[in-house]
Design a protein around this motif. Structure first.
Motif, PDB file in Angstrom:
ATOM      1  N   GLY A   1       2.457 -90.370  52.580  1.00  0.00           N
ATOM      2  CA  GLY A   1       2.780 -89.259  51.697  1.00  0.00           C
ATOM      3  C   GLY A   1       4.242 -88.888  51.851  1.00  0.00           C
ATOM      4  O   GLY A   1       4.996 -89.580  52.549  1.00  0.00           O
ATOM      5  N   ILE A   2       4.623 -87.802  51.211  1.00  0.00           N
ATOM      6  CA  ILE A   2       6.001 -87.325  51.306  1.00  0.00           C
ATOM      7  C   ILE A   2       5.959 -85.842  51.646  1.00  0.00           C
ATOM      8  O   ILE A   2       5.247 -85.072  50.991  1.00  0.00           O
ATOM      9  N   ILE A   3       6.706 -85.467  52.667  1.00  0.00           N
ATOM     10  CA  ILE A   3       6.820 -84.062  53.046  1.00  0.00           C
ATOM     11  C   ILE A   3       7.881 -83.448  52.139  1.00  0.00           C
ATOM     12  O   ILE A   3       9.026 -83.898  52.123  1.00  0.00           O
ATOM     13  N   ASP A   4       7.497 -82.413  51.396  1.00  0.00           N
ATOM     14  CA  ASP A   4       8.438 -81.771  50.476  1.00  0.00           C
ATOM     15  C   ASP A   4       9.632 -81.193  51.232  1.00  0.00           C
ATOM     16  O   ASP A   4      10.776 -81.419  50.850  1.00  0.00           O
ATOM     17  N   LEU A   5       9.354 -80.450  52.273  1.00  0.00           N
ATOM     18  CA  LEU A   5      10.428 -79.790  53.012  1.00  0.00           C
ATOM     19  C   LEU A   5       9.925 -79.413  54.393  1.00  0.00           C
ATOM     20  O   LEU A   5       8.790 -78.956  54.539  1.00  0.00           O
ATOM     21  N   TYR A   6      10.741 -79.655  55.409  1.00  0.00           N
ATOM     22  CA  TYR A   6      10.468 -79.055  56.712  1.00  0.00           C
ATOM     23  C   TYR A   6      11.789 -78.684  57.348  1.00  0.00           C
ATOM     24  O   TYR A   6      12.831 -79.240  57.038  1.00  0.00           O
ATOM     25  N   TYR A   7      11.721 -77.682  58.204  1.00  0.00           N
ATOM     26  CA  TYR A   7      12.947 -77.207  58.834  1.00  0.00           C
ATOM     27  C   TYR A   7      12.653 -76.629  60.217  1.00  0.00           C
ATOM     28  O   TYR A   7      11.510 -76.315  60.551  1.00  0.00           O
ATOM     29  N   ILE A   8      13.704 -76.537  61.012  1.00  0.00           N
ATOM     30  CA  ILE A   8      13.622 -75.920  62.336  1.00  0.00           C
ATOM     31  C   ILE A   8      14.339 -74.581  62.215  1.00  0.00           C
ATOM     32  O   ILE A   8      15.530 -74.534  61.925  1.00  0.00           O
ATOM     33  N   ASP A   9      13.559 -73.503  62.405  1.00  0.00           N
ATOM     34  CA  ASP A   9      14.158 -72.186  62.221  1.00  0.00           C
ATOM     35  C   ASP A   9      15.019 -71.789  63.424  1.00  0.00           C
ATOM     36  O   ASP A   9      15.112 -72.533  64.401  1.00  0.00           O
ATOM     37  N   LYS A  10      15.623 -70.622  63.349  1.00  0.00           N
ATOM     38  CA  LYS A  10      16.553 -70.180  64.392  1.00  0.00           C
ATOM     39  C   LYS A  10      15.870 -69.990  65.743  1.00  0.00           C
ATOM     40  O   LYS A  10      16.535 -69.973  66.770  1.00  0.00           O
ATOM     41  N   ASN A  11      14.508 -69.896  65.749  1.00  0.00           N
ATOM     42  CA  ASN A  11      13.750 -69.752  66.998  1.00  0.00           C
ATOM     43  C   ASN A  11      13.138 -71.074  67.463  1.00  0.00           C
ATOM     44  O   ASN A  11      12.228 -71.086  68.277  1.00  0.00           O
ATOM     45  N   ASP A  12      13.626 -72.184  66.905  1.00  0.00           N
ATOM     46  CA  ASP A  12      13.151 -73.534  67.242  1.00  0.00           C
ATOM     47  C   ASP A  12      11.707 -73.820  66.820  1.00  0.00           C
ATOM     48  O   ASP A  12      11.065 -74.702  67.374  1.00  0.00           O
ATOM     49  N   ASN A  13      11.188 -73.075  65.851  1.00  0.00           N
ATOM     50  CA  ASN A  13       9.869 -73.371  65.298  1.00  0.00           C
ATOM     51  C   ASN A  13      10.025 -74.404  64.186  1.00  0.00           C
ATOM     52  O   ASN A  13      10.987 -74.360  63.424  1.00  0.00           O
ATOM     53  N   LEU A  14       9.087 -75.306  64.115  1.00  0.00           N
ATOM     54  CA  LEU A  14       9.067 -76.292  63.034  1.00  0.00           C
ATOM     55  C   LEU A  14       8.213 -75.736  61.897  1.00  0.00           C
ATOM     56  O   LEU A  14       7.049 -75.401  62.103  1.00  0.00           O
ATOM     57  N   ILE A  15       8.793 -75.616  60.726  1.00  0.00           N
ATOM     58  CA  ILE A  15       8.086 -75.085  59.555  1.00  0.00           C
ATOM     59  C   ILE A  15       7.940 -76.216  58.537  1.00  0.00           C
ATOM     60  O   ILE A  15       8.915 -76.844  58.147  1.00  0.00           O
ATOM     61  N   LEU A  16       6.709 -76.456  58.130  1.00  0.00           N
ATOM     62  CA  LEU A  16       6.386 -77.513  57.166  1.00  0.00           C
ATOM     63  C   LEU A  16       5.992 -76.847  55.854  1.00  0.00           C
ATOM     64  O   LEU A  16       5.154 -75.947  55.830  1.00  0.00           O
TER      65      LEU A  16
ATOM     66  N   ASP B   1       4.880 -77.399  51.709  1.00  0.00           N
ATOM     67  CA  ASP B   1       4.412 -78.267  50.632  1.00  0.00           C
ATOM     68  C   ASP B   1       4.437 -77.444  49.351  1.00  0.00           C
ATOM     69  O   ASP B   1       3.736 -76.450  49.234  1.00  0.00           O
ATOM     70  N   TYR B   2       5.279 -77.824  48.395  1.00  0.00           N
ATOM     71  CA  TYR B   2       5.407 -77.055  47.161  1.00  0.00           C
ATOM     72  C   TYR B   2       4.127 -77.147  46.345  1.00  0.00           C
ATOM     73  O   TYR B   2       3.590 -78.225  46.146  1.00  0.00           O
ATOM     74  N   LYS B   3       3.680 -76.004  45.856  1.00  0.00           N
ATOM     75  CA  LYS B   3       2.533 -75.957  44.952  1.00  0.00           C
ATOM     76  C   LYS B   3       2.911 -75.097  43.763  1.00  0.00           C
ATOM     77  O   LYS B   3       3.382 -73.980  43.919  1.00  0.00           O
ATOM     78  N   THR B   4       2.712 -75.632  42.580  1.00  0.00           N
ATOM     79  CA  THR B   4       3.037 -74.872  41.375  1.00  0.00           C
ATOM     80  C   THR B   4       1.781 -74.606  40.552  1.00  0.00           C
ATOM     81  O   THR B   4       1.864 -74.127  39.432  1.00  0.00           O
ATOM     82  N   ASP B   5       0.617 -74.928  41.130  1.00  0.00           N
ATOM     83  CA  ASP B   5      -0.644 -74.707  40.430  1.00  0.00           C
ATOM     84  C   ASP B   5      -0.827 -73.219  40.139  1.00  0.00           C
ATOM     85  O   ASP B   5      -0.399 -72.373  40.910  1.00  0.00           O
ATOM     86  N   TYR B   6      -1.500 -72.916  39.039  1.00  0.00           N
ATOM     87  CA  TYR B   6      -1.822 -71.526  38.723  1.00  0.00           C
ATOM     88  C   TYR B   6      -3.045 -71.117  39.526  1.00  0.00           C
ATOM     89  O   TYR B   6      -4.059 -71.807  39.537  1.00  0.00           O
ATOM     90  N   VAL B   7      -2.930 -69.998  40.226  1.00  0.00           N
ATOM     91  CA  VAL B   7      -4.046 -69.477  41.008  1.00  0.00           C
ATOM     92  C   VAL B   7      -4.205 -68.007  40.654  1.00  0.00           C
ATOM     93  O   VAL B   7      -3.239 -67.248  40.655  1.00  0.00           O
TER      94      VAL B   7
END
Length: 192
Positions: free
Chosen positions: A160-175, A177-183
């Motif tokens: 698969g493909i990870i849309d976006l992940y980043y390491i925040d200023k507190n060294d947490n890994l945030i993953l 996944d973009y969703k544009t579905d209507y809910v």
């Protein structure tokens, strides 16, 4: 040939003809799958005309296509930049100018949805992130029984493909996944 040996020969033939492979189920599942396939969507590979050869009139913009277009715009956002409506529209205009999207696709993109993302808590975190990565492919080997709910011992390769992940200023890994579905309001868990 006597009756006994003929009977034995027939039994051997019958056994071979009626033989059933004990791991038969394993032969019917794919050894490789994509995340999209696993969530039940049917994937069809088609080769579209290049954008510059497409005529606007033949193009149909479905909800799924709109989601893909929003996703494309979000990929192009620069977390180190501040956005207002004018910047977002300029980003969309550039995609059309470079013929990444057609004029009809450009009109189908709601710039307010993209602007809304740039005002979110995630965006604020992304602006201060130590590192960020977009559109990264991944491959993972998992037991087939986790996907197919069958008693199978084999593994399958999921890609698969990870849309976006980043390491925040507190060294947490945030993953992300973009969703544009209507809910509908209150039904967020359905999408999750």
């Amino acid at each position: 040939m006597d009756n006994k040996s003929e009977k034995e020969t027939l039994e051997k033939i019958k056994t071979k003809i009626e033989y059933e492979y004990e791991n038969k189920l394993s032969t019917t599942i794919p050894t490789k799958s994509s995340v999209t396939n696993m969530k039940g969507e049917k994937i069809e590979i088609t080769f579209e005309k290049p954008k510059f050869l497409q005529e606007d009139k033949e193009e149909k913009i479905t909800s799924s296509k709109k989601g893909t277009l929003i996703h494309l715009c979000m990929q192009k956002l620069n977390p180190k930049q501040d956005y207002d409506l004018e910047n977002v529209k300029k980003l969309i205009d550039e995609l059309a100018f470079k013929e990444v999207i057609t004029a009809k696709e450009k009109e189908a993109i709601n710039p307010y949805k993209i602007l809304e993302f740039t005002k979110s808590e995630v965006w604020k975190q992304l602006k201060t992130a130590k590192e960020y990565y977009q559109e990264k492919p991944f491959y993972i080997n998992i037991p087939a029984k986790e996907v197919y709910e069958e008693d199978i011992e084999e593994n399958i390769l999921v890609q698969g493909i990870i849309d976006l992940y980043y390491i925040d200023k507190n060294d947490n890994l945030i993953l992300l996944d973009y969703k544009t579905d209507y809910v509908e309001a209150g039904q967020d868990i359905e999408l999750v």
